[in-house]
Design an enzyme around this catalytic site. Structure first.
Site, mmCIF file in Angstrom:
data_model
loop_
_atom_site.group_PDB
_atom_site.id
_atom_site.type_symbol
_atom_site.label_atom_id
_atom_site.label_comp_id
_atom_site.label_asym_id
_atom_site.label_seq_id
_atom_site.Cartn_x
_atom_site.Cartn_y
_atom_site.Cartn_z
ATOM 1 N N ALA A 66 37.556 -45.579 2.476
ATOM 2 C CA ALA A 66 37.589 -46.556 1.394
ATOM 3 C C ALA A 66 37.202 -47.915 1.969
ATOM 4 O O ALA A 66 37.397 -48.177 3.164
ATOM 5 C CB ALA A 66 38.988 -46.609 0.798
ATOM 6 N N GLY A 109 38.950 -41.961 3.134
ATOM 7 C CA GLY A 109 38.397 -41.540 1.852
ATOM 8 C C GLY A 109 37.129 -40.717 2.012
ATOM 9 O O GLY A 109 36.802 -39.902 1.143
ATOM 10 N N GLU A 112 38.297 -37.311 2.544
ATOM 11 C CA GLU A 112 38.861 -36.856 1.257
ATOM 12 C C GLU A 112 37.756 -36.513 0.263
ATOM 13 O O GLU A 112 37.863 -35.537 -0.487
ATOM 14 C CB GLU A 112 39.789 -37.940 0.700
ATOM 15 C CG GLU A 112 41.029 -38.116 1.566
ATOM 16 C CD GLU A 112 41.854 -39.336 1.195
ATOM 17 O OE1 GLU A 112 41.305 -40.462 1.218
ATOM 18 O OE2 GLU A 112 43.039 -39.173 0.869
ATOM 19 N N GLU A 132 44.251 -43.783 7.936
ATOM 20 C CA GLU A 132 44.917 -44.785 7.098
ATOM 21 C C GLU A 132 46.161 -45.367 7.760
ATOM 22 O O GLU A 132 46.498 -46.531 7.560
ATOM 23 C CB GLU A 132 45.301 -44.167 5.743
ATOM 24 C CG GLU A 132 44.130 -43.867 4.822
ATOM 25 C CD GLU A 132 43.505 -42.495 5.017
ATOM 26 O OE1 GLU A 132 43.800 -41.842 6.045
ATOM 27 O OE2 GLU A 132 42.718 -42.083 4.151
HETATM 28 N N1 CO8 Z 1 35.490 -50.404 4.908
HETATM 29 C C1 CO8 Z 1 34.700 -51.486 4.940
HETATM 30 N N2 CO8 Z 1 33.761 -51.695 5.882
HETATM 31 C C2 CO8 Z 1 33.651 -50.767 6.836
HETATM 32 C C3 CO8 Z 1 34.444 -49.602 6.860
HETATM 33 C C4 CO8 Z 1 35.404 -49.431 5.835
HETATM 34 N N3 CO8 Z 1 36.164 -48.347 5.759
HETATM 35 N N4 CO8 Z 1 34.085 -48.876 7.951
HETATM 36 C C5 CO8 Z 1 33.108 -49.545 8.568
HETATM 37 N N5 CO8 Z 1 32.828 -50.680 7.893
HETATM 38 C C6 CO8 Z 1 31.832 -51.710 8.248
HETATM 39 C C7 CO8 Z 1 32.295 -52.563 9.414
HETATM 40 O O1 CO8 Z 1 33.149 -53.586 8.978
HETATM 41 C C8 CO8 Z 1 30.974 -53.066 9.939
HETATM 42 O O2 CO8 Z 1 30.552 -54.114 9.112
HETATM 43 P P1 CO8 Z 1 30.023 -55.517 9.770
HETATM 44 O O3 CO8 Z 1 28.781 -55.121 10.517
HETATM 45 O O4 CO8 Z 1 29.767 -56.373 8.569
HETATM 46 O O5 CO8 Z 1 31.100 -56.003 10.657
HETATM 47 C C9 CO8 Z 1 30.023 -51.913 9.710
HETATM 48 O O6 CO8 Z 1 30.653 -51.086 8.709
HETATM 49 C C10 CO8 Z 1 29.801 -51.060 10.957
HETATM 50 O O7 CO8 Z 1 31.087 -50.665 11.444
HETATM 51 P P2 CO8 Z 1 31.537 -50.848 12.978
HETATM 52 O O8 CO8 Z 1 30.863 -52.042 13.577
HETATM 53 O O9 CO8 Z 1 33.015 -50.807 13.012
HETATM 54 O O10 CO8 Z 1 30.901 -49.511 13.627
HETATM 55 P P3 CO8 Z 1 31.411 -48.700 14.878
HETATM 56 O O11 CO8 Z 1 30.346 -47.698 15.176
HETATM 57 O O12 CO8 Z 1 31.857 -49.633 15.964
HETATM 58 O O13 CO8 Z 1 32.748 -47.931 14.368
HETATM 59 C C11 CO8 Z 1 34.064 -46.619 12.828
HETATM 60 C C12 CO8 Z 1 32.647 -46.947 13.382
HETATM 61 C C13 CO8 Z 1 34.905 -45.937 13.910
HETATM 62 C C14 CO8 Z 1 33.867 -45.673 11.651
HETATM 63 C C15 CO8 Z 1 34.757 -47.927 12.379
HETATM 64 O O14 CO8 Z 1 33.873 -48.657 11.531
HETATM 65 C C16 CO8 Z 1 36.039 -47.716 11.630
HETATM 66 O O15 CO8 Z 1 37.067 -47.453 12.243
HETATM 67 N N6 CO8 Z 1 36.008 -47.860 10.275
HETATM 68 C C17 CO8 Z 1 37.191 -47.774 9.451
HETATM 69 C C18 CO8 Z 1 37.654 -46.347 9.314
HETATM 70 C C19 CO8 Z 1 38.907 -46.288 8.471
HETATM 71 O O16 CO8 Z 1 39.938 -46.813 8.800
HETATM 72 N N7 CO8 Z 1 38.794 -45.601 7.320
HETATM 73 C C20 CO8 Z 1 39.919 -45.432 6.418
HETATM 74 C C21 CO8 Z 1 39.874 -46.472 5.373
HETATM 75 S S1 CO8 Z 1 41.325 -46.425 4.346
HETATM 76 C C22 CO8 Z 1 41.039 -45.184 3.272
HETATM 77 O O17 CO8 Z 1 40.028 -44.520 3.293
HETATM 78 C C23 CO8 Z 1 42.124 -44.979 2.281
HETATM 79 C C24 CO8 Z 1 41.675 -44.082 1.161
HETATM 80 C C25 CO8 Z 1 42.722 -44.010 0.138
HETATM 81 C C26 CO8 Z 1 42.627 -45.074 -0.926
HETATM 82 C C27 CO8 Z 1 43.205 -44.527 -2.149
HETATM 83 C C28 CO8 Z 1 43.650 -45.539 -3.121
HETATM 84 C C29 CO8 Z 1 44.328 -44.881 -4.310
#
Ligand code: CO8
Length: 258
Positions: A66, A109, A112, A132
């Site tokens: 998400a 997400g 999911e 998460e």
């Molecule tokens: N949301 C927003 N932006 C994101 C996300 C995300 N989930 N993941 C990556 N991005 C963005 C980064 O911020 C970055 O943007 P910018 O260049 O502007 O800084 C760009 O994508 C590239 O990402 P990274 O530089 O971090 O790339 P890496 O190769 O270093 O890392 C990863 C890749 C490991 C995937 C890392 O980006 C990461 O850990 N991302 C987050 C993963 C995460 O925590 N996902 C879970 C999110 S919470 C969720 O899904 C809850 C769902 C339930 C909601 C239900 C509500 C009812």
């Protein structure tokens, strides 16, 4: 050609393909993307010429979860009153079989969404996880339920409580994915599978999907009873007559989806 902002859609050979297209955010799932994926999937579902739907991302990321930036400032009352992300549930009500073609990250997400699909085909670079917990929240699009049903309590607890990432070989051993193929072939394989399914009777395919899903929703006795009713109902279709007649006549069936 696409009227969408965050996805690309195409259709050919009886299948619909939805490609998540927010590359700069690793296909993070924001509200616009959710609404577009659901609308496109429902449109394909309503199209009698579409027999299977593929959902895919990019080689680097199916979806990294998400959109954390969209979510970060939300309050409890906002997420409740908006039914935040509730529309994802609509995907579980599609009659048309769905296939996730997963390469790269399928986190939170993203994992999911892949699990909301009926078949999960993974590239050999796929990475799954429910991180998460690292953000102080928990899965919210069914991850705690579907992951546990797919791979069992032991691994689901491990992944959801530690937030660790699971590579594709572990995911395959655990039973999360249907097939693993080289990443470069993942989408083509998913499309092939979709075309194969689209060549069946769409009525039988929808009933088969319904029957398998009952296994997640009910007891064994009730599930078998439901399956029997669905099986009997196939004898009310022209496709049953055609399928069996074609077998006896040693020819290919010509299913008309009725
Ligand atoms: N949301 C927003 N932006 C994101 C996300 C995300 N989930 N993941 C990556 N991005 C963005 C980064 O911020 C970055 O943007 P910018 O260049 O502007 O800084 C760009 O994508 C590239 O990402 P990274 O530089 O971090 O790339 P890496 O190769 O270093 O890392 C990863 C890749 C490991 C995937 C890392 O980006 C990461 O850990 N991302 C987050 C993963 C995460 O925590 N996902 C879970 C999110 S919470 C969720 O899904 C809850 C769902 C339930 C909601 C239900 C509500 C009812």
């Amino acid at each position: 050609m696409s009227e969408y902002e965050t996805i690309i859609t195409e259709s050919a050979d009886g299948i619909g393909v939805i490609t998540l297209n927010r590359p700069k955010a690793l296909n993070a799932l924001n509200t616009t993307l959710m609404n577009e994926v659901v609308a496109a999937a429902e449109q394909f579902d309503a199209d009698p010429d579409i027999g299977a739907i593929v959902i895919t991302g990019s080689e680097r990321a199916f979806a990294a979860g998400a959109d954390i930036k969209e979510m970060s400032d939300k309050t409890f009352s906002e997420v409740v009153s908006e039914s935040f992300f509730g529309a994802w549930d609509n995907l579980s009500r599609l009659r048309t079989p769905t296939i996730a073609a997963v390469t790269g990250y399928a986190l939170g997400g993203g994992c999911e969404l892949a699990m909301l699909c009926d078949i999960l085909i993974a590239g050999d670079n796929a990475v799954f996880g429910q991180p998460e917990i690292n953000l102080g929240v928990i899965p919210g699009i069914g991850g705690s339920q579907r992951l546990t049903r797919a791979i069992g309590k032991a691994k689901a607890m491990d992944l959801i409580l530690t937030g660790r990432q699971m590579k594709v070989d572990e995911a395959e051993r655990a039973g999360l994915v249907s097939r693993v193929v080289p990443a470069a072939e993942c989408l083509a394989t998913a499309k092939e599978v979709a075309v194969t399914i689209a060549g069946k009777s769409s009525i039988a395919a929808g009933l088969a999907k319904d029957a398998v899903n009952r296994a997640f929703e009910t007891t064994l006795t009730e599930g078998v009873r439901a399956e029997r009713g669905l099986f009997y109902s196939t004898f009310a279709t022209d496709d049953q007559t055609e399928g069996m007649a074609a077998f006896v006549a040693k020819r290919e069936p010509d299913f008309r989806n009725r």
